[in-house]
Design a protein around this motif. Sequence first.
Motif, mmCIF file in Angstrom:
data_model
loop_
_atom_site.group_PDB
_atom_site.id
_atom_site.type_symbol
_atom_site.label_atom_id
_atom_site.label_comp_id
_atom_site.label_asym_id
_atom_site.label_seq_id
_atom_site.Cartn_x
_atom_site.Cartn_y
_atom_site.Cartn_z
ATOM 1 N N THR A 1 4.836 13.718 1.892
ATOM 2 C CA THR A 1 4.694 12.465 2.623
ATOM 3 C C THR A 1 4.704 11.312 1.649
ATOM 4 O O THR A 1 4.063 11.373 0.605
ATOM 5 N N ILE A 2 5.458 10.269 1.971
ATOM 6 C CA ILE A 2 5.352 9.010 1.253
ATOM 7 C C ILE A 2 5.422 7.897 2.287
ATOM 8 O O ILE A 2 6.279 7.903 3.169
ATOM 9 N N LEU B 1 0.863 -1.163 0.000
ATOM 10 C CA LEU B 1 0.000 0.000 0.000
ATOM 11 C C LEU B 1 0.909 1.225 0.000
ATOM 12 O O LEU B 1 1.684 1.438 0.936
ATOM 13 N N ALA B 2 0.859 1.976 -1.080
ATOM 14 C CA ALA B 2 1.689 3.174 -1.232
ATOM 15 C C ALA B 2 0.803 4.404 -1.142
ATOM 16 O O ALA B 2 -0.231 4.486 -1.815
ATOM 17 N N HIS B 3 1.191 5.347 -0.300
ATOM 18 C CA HIS B 3 0.462 6.606 -0.178
ATOM 19 C C HIS B 3 1.475 7.739 -0.266
ATOM 20 O O HIS B 3 2.530 7.689 0.360
ATOM 21 N N TYR B 4 1.148 8.748 -1.062
ATOM 22 C CA TYR B 4 1.999 9.932 -1.091
ATOM 23 C C TYR B 4 1.162 11.177 -1.267
ATOM 24 O O TYR B 4 0.049 11.137 -1.798
ATOM 25 N N SER B 5 1.699 12.275 -0.794
ATOM 26 C CA SER B 5 1.083 13.581 -1.013
ATOM 27 C C SER B 5 2.196 14.622 -1.042
ATOM 28 O O SER B 5 3.262 14.432 -0.458
ATOM 29 N N SER C 1 -2.644 14.016 -3.627
ATOM 30 C CA SER C 1 -2.574 12.915 -2.679
ATOM 31 C C SER C 1 -3.081 11.667 -3.378
ATOM 32 O O SER C 1 -4.159 11.682 -3.968
ATOM 33 N N VAL C 2 -2.296 10.590 -3.340
ATOM 34 C CA VAL C 2 -2.643 9.356 -4.035
ATOM 35 C C VAL C 2 -2.377 8.169 -3.122
ATOM 36 O O VAL C 2 -1.355 8.121 -2.435
ATOM 37 N N THR C 3 -3.300 7.214 -3.116
ATOM 38 C CA THR C 3 -3.110 5.935 -2.437
ATOM 39 C C THR C 3 -3.288 4.847 -3.480
ATOM 40 O O THR C 3 -4.267 4.856 -4.233
ATOM 41 N N TYR C 4 -2.336 3.909 -3.521
ATOM 42 C CA TYR C 4 -2.333 2.877 -4.551
ATOM 43 C C TYR C 4 -1.978 1.540 -3.914
ATOM 44 O O TYR C 4 -1.000 1.443 -3.173
ATOM 45 N N LEU C 5 -2.749 0.486 -4.220
ATOM 46 C CA LEU C 5 -2.473 -0.866 -3.747
ATOM 47 C C LEU C 5 -1.797 -1.636 -4.869
ATOM 48 O O LEU C 5 -2.380 -1.866 -5.920
#
Length: 117
Positions: free
Chosen positions: A109-110, A23-27, A73-77
């Motif tokens: 943020t990552i 699970l990758a999240h960045y903003s 802001s993106v969240t990717y599985l």
Amino acid sequence: SFFAAHASFLLAITPSATSSKILAHYSYSGYNNVSGCVHSTTLYRAGVNLSAETNGFAQHKTASGGTEHFKHSVTYLDSPSTTSAITYQPYIRSSDGNTIGISGDSDHTIILMEIAG
């Protein structure tokens, strides 16, 4: 083409099993002052763009000639199917070539999290 948002955005993770998901999240916060300029962002895994869309996962269009601030802001599985170390890095681009400013490091943020499969 997309270009790296910021060198400190490159992050690596080593999954414990090939069935694990990441699970990758960045903003990040950026700014631009070119009227009509479109800013796009995507996520790369080991140098490969993970978005199937031409313009990535998120977009912002500058409406006026004054400086506009925006936050993507993106969240990717992801399912990388490996137990080797892999890198993830957000990339950005602008429709006019190179006019996006990136705000201070405190606005970035990552996060990478392994989810057991």
